[in-house]
Design a protein around this motif. Structure first.
Motif, short mmCIF file in Angstrom:
data_model
loop_
_atom_site.label_atom_id
_atom_site.label_comp_id
_atom_site.label_asym_id
_atom_site.label_seq_id
_atom_site.Cartn_x
_atom_site.Cartn_y
_atom_site.Cartn_z
N LEU A 114 45.27 51.35 35.17
CA LEU A 114 43.94 50.95 34.69
C LEU A 114 43.81 49.43 34.77
N ASP A 115 43.51 48.97 35.98
CA ASP A 115 43.37 47.52 36.17
C ASP A 115 42.05 47.05 35.55
N GLY A 116 42.11 45.86 34.94
CA GLY A 116 40.91 45.32 34.29
C GLY A 116 40.69 45.94 32.92
N SER A 117 41.78 46.48 32.34
CA SER A 117 41.59 47.28 31.12
C SER A 117 41.11 46.46 29.92
N SER A 118 41.19 45.12 30.03
CA SER A 118 40.62 44.34 28.91
C SER A 118 39.09 44.49 28.89
N ASN A 119 38.53 45.09 29.96
CA ASN A 119 37.08 45.32 30.02
C ASN A 119 36.66 46.71 29.53
N ILE B 86 36.11 33.28 40.90
CA ILE B 86 37.27 32.61 40.30
C ILE B 86 36.96 32.41 38.83
N ASN B 87 37.98 32.42 37.99
CA ASN B 87 37.76 32.15 36.56
C ASN B 87 37.65 30.63 36.37
N MET B 88 36.40 30.14 36.30
CA MET B 88 36.14 28.70 36.26
C MET B 88 36.69 28.04 34.99
N MET C 172 39.71 34.68 44.11
CA MET C 172 40.88 33.81 43.94
C MET C 172 41.42 33.92 42.52
N TYR C 173 42.74 34.17 42.41
CA TYR C 173 43.41 33.92 41.14
C TYR C 173 44.61 33.04 41.47
N PRO C 174 44.37 31.72 41.57
CA PRO C 174 45.44 30.83 41.99
C PRO C 174 46.43 30.59 40.85
N ARG D 183 30.55 34.77 41.27
CA ARG D 183 30.64 36.03 40.53
C ARG D 183 32.01 36.08 39.88
N TRP D 184 32.11 36.56 38.65
CA TRP D 184 33.42 36.81 38.03
C TRP D 184 33.27 37.98 37.07
N VAL D 185 33.69 39.18 37.53
CA VAL D 185 33.61 40.37 36.69
C VAL D 185 34.82 40.41 35.75
N ALA D 186 35.91 39.73 36.17
CA ALA D 186 37.19 39.78 35.45
C ALA D 186 37.80 41.18 35.53
N SER D 187 37.58 41.85 36.66
CA SER D 187 38.16 43.16 36.92
C SER D 187 38.41 43.19 38.44
N MET D 188 39.69 43.10 38.82
CA MET D 188 40.00 42.87 40.23
C MET D 188 39.44 43.95 41.15
N VAL D 189 39.50 45.21 40.70
CA VAL D 189 39.03 46.30 41.56
C VAL D 189 37.54 46.13 41.86
N TYR E 225 51.81 45.72 42.35
CA TYR E 225 50.82 46.69 41.84
C TYR E 225 49.38 46.30 42.15
N GLU E 226 49.16 45.00 42.45
CA GLU E 226 47.79 44.54 42.66
C GLU E 226 47.64 43.81 44.00
N ALA E 227 48.43 42.73 44.17
CA ALA E 227 48.24 41.86 45.34
C ALA E 227 48.56 42.58 46.65
N GLY F 236 52.00 33.08 38.71
CA GLY F 236 50.61 33.46 38.96
C GLY F 236 50.18 34.44 37.89
N LYS F 237 49.00 35.05 38.09
CA LYS F 237 48.53 36.02 37.08
C LYS F 237 48.69 37.45 37.60
N LEU F 238 48.38 37.65 38.87
CA LEU F 238 48.34 39.03 39.39
C LEU F 238 49.70 39.48 39.90
N ARG F 239 49.95 40.76 39.80
CA ARG F 239 51.28 41.29 40.16
C ARG F 239 51.31 41.65 41.64
N LEU F 240 52.41 41.19 42.27
CA LEU F 240 52.57 41.40 43.71
C LEU F 240 52.55 42.88 44.08
P1 FDP Z 1 43.25 42.74 33.17
O1 FDP Z 1 44.12 41.65 32.63
O2 FDP Z 1 42.06 43.06 32.29
O3 FDP Z 1 44.00 43.97 33.62
O4 FDP Z 1 45.07 42.55 36.38
C1 FDP Z 1 44.68 41.47 35.74
C2 FDP Z 1 43.18 41.33 35.53
O5 FDP Z 1 42.59 42.14 34.54
C3 FDP Z 1 42.34 41.53 36.81
O6 FDP Z 1 41.85 42.82 36.98
C4 FDP Z 1 41.24 40.53 36.64
O7 FDP Z 1 40.74 40.07 37.88
C5 FDP Z 1 41.91 39.42 35.87
O8 FDP Z 1 43.02 39.98 35.20
C6 FDP Z 1 41.00 38.82 34.84
O9 FDP Z 1 41.54 37.64 34.41
P2 FDP Z 1 40.86 36.68 33.30
O10 FDP Z 1 41.14 37.36 31.99
O11 FDP Z 1 41.54 35.39 33.47
O12 FDP Z 1 39.40 36.61 33.58
#
Ligand code: FDP
Length: 332
Positions: free
Chosen positions: A116-121, A208-210, A262-264, A242-248, A280-282, A274-278
């Motif tokens: 469940l990517d983006g689960s903080s949403n 990008i998360n500004m 970009m998530y540099p 645009r920044w949905v904060a949900s990679m999918v 499972y995501e990248a 970095g933030k994203l996992r090689l």
């Molecule tokens: P989440 O932590 O909610 O699972 O995988 C990490 C991710 O979401 C991506 O889906 C999303 O693009 C990014 O983190 C959101 O990051 P920010 O909280 O910095 O906006």
């Protein structure tokens, strides 16, 4: 013309193009079943009373949501039964999952996933998704260890994602382009709706998360600064953000209408890489984007060429429209 179901599409590919053996078609059908099941769990929303956070953290140090754990169990449960996998690894589990001995049959593949990517949403009802990557299990390995999973993204045999948005979609590649299927909830089937998806080569939209701006490396700062100068700047065009904060959701938008995501790495993330996992995501998203004609880079190298050093490794990610990713990387 009648719509084609996911299974019919796979069988056609098998017949007409000679790709996928029977086992692989069945394996992909199980992935689709798991995604349908997760779609139901996500769509029930607050009705199921599982929208909250748990007391525990995952290996990444992030607070797990109840749905992270539920969807992790669904993905394992559905995909382990037929015995195609020798092992599985999930963003939500510290160590690889060992398939019970009675379910280990052919065990040709390894399944890696973020259930469940983006689960903080999820509790604010914004689109989330499942991302998966399939690797070949090394020859002769029955009980894979971490080292067996550490294969570069270029070796993936399949990757994809399910997007739980205003409609549920399944988008996959097996190395022969990218195709998208939409779930018809009345029938319980995925139907082919997006044949041979292509990422437009040019764009004027960045994601990008500004809020991390002050911590970025110089190349990222300079690139975004030039985009923000619009028609008066060196890029000579107005950009949209645009920044949905949900990679999918972000990657899906790019597949439909182009863009750069970009998530540099930044000074806060430096120690983690970095933030994203090689794995499972990248890697899975890079395979999809490249198969659709886009590019995916860490800024310094093609992501799928990175030799992983750890299962939960994180990397900087820059992916999307070919000409824009090339432009961005030139700032490095
Ligand atoms: P989440 O932590 O909610 O699972 O995988 C990490 C991710 O979401 C991506 O889906 C999303 O693009 C990014 O983190 C959101 O990051 P920010 O909280 O910095 O906006």
């Amino acid at each position: 013309m009648e719509k084609q179901t996911f299974s019919q599409f796979l069988l056609d590919e098998q017949r007409l193009r000679g790709i996928h053996d029977d086992e692989f078609v069945l394996l992909l059908n199980d992935i689709a079943t798991a995604c349908k099941s997760i779609s139901r769990a996500v769509c029930k929303g607050a009705l199921n009373g599982v929208m909250g956070s748990l007391e525990c953290e995952n290996i990444q140090g992030e607070t797990q949501k109840q749905l992270d754990v539920i969807t992790n169990d669904i993905f394992i449960g559905v995909n382990q039964v037929a015995g195609y996998y020798a092992g599985m690894a999930s963003e939500e589990m510290d160590a690889p999952y060992e398939i019970p001995v009675n379910l280990r049959k052919s065990g040709k593949y390894l399944l890696l996933f973020d259930p469940l990517d983006g689960s903080s949403n999820v509790n604010v009802n914004i689109s989330v998704g499942t991302i998966f990557s399939i690797l070949r299990c090394p020859e002769g390995v029955e009980n894979p260890k971490i080292k067996d999973y550490l294969q570069a993204g270029i070796t993936q045999v399949c990757s994809g994602y399910a997007l739980y948005g205003s409609s549920t979609m399944l988008v996959i590649t097996t190395g022969f382009g990218v195709n998208g299927f939409t779930l018809d909830n009345d029938v319980g089937e995925f139907y082919l709706t997006h044949l041979n998806m292509r990422v437009p080569e040019d764009t004027h939209e960045f994601a990008i998360n500004m809020s991390n701006q002050k911590s970025w490396e110089a190349p990222v700062k300079n690139y975004i600064e030039d985009c923000l100068k619009g028609t008066d700047g060196p890029r000579g065009k107005q950009f949209n953000m645009r920044w949905v904060a949900s990679m999918v959701a972000e990657v899906h938008r790019i597949l439909i209408r182009g863009g750069i995501f970009m998530y540099p790495v930044d000074s806060k993330l430096k120690d983690k890489g970095g933030k994203l996992r090689l794995m499972y995501e990248a890697n899975p998203m890079s395979f999809i984007v490249e198969q659709a004609g886009g590019l995916s880079s860490s800024g310094r190298q093609r992501i799928v060429n990175i030799k992983p050093s750890a299962l939960h490794q994180r990397v900087p990610v820059i992916m999307g429209s070919k000409n824009e990713v090339e432009k961005m990387c030139s700032y490095y």
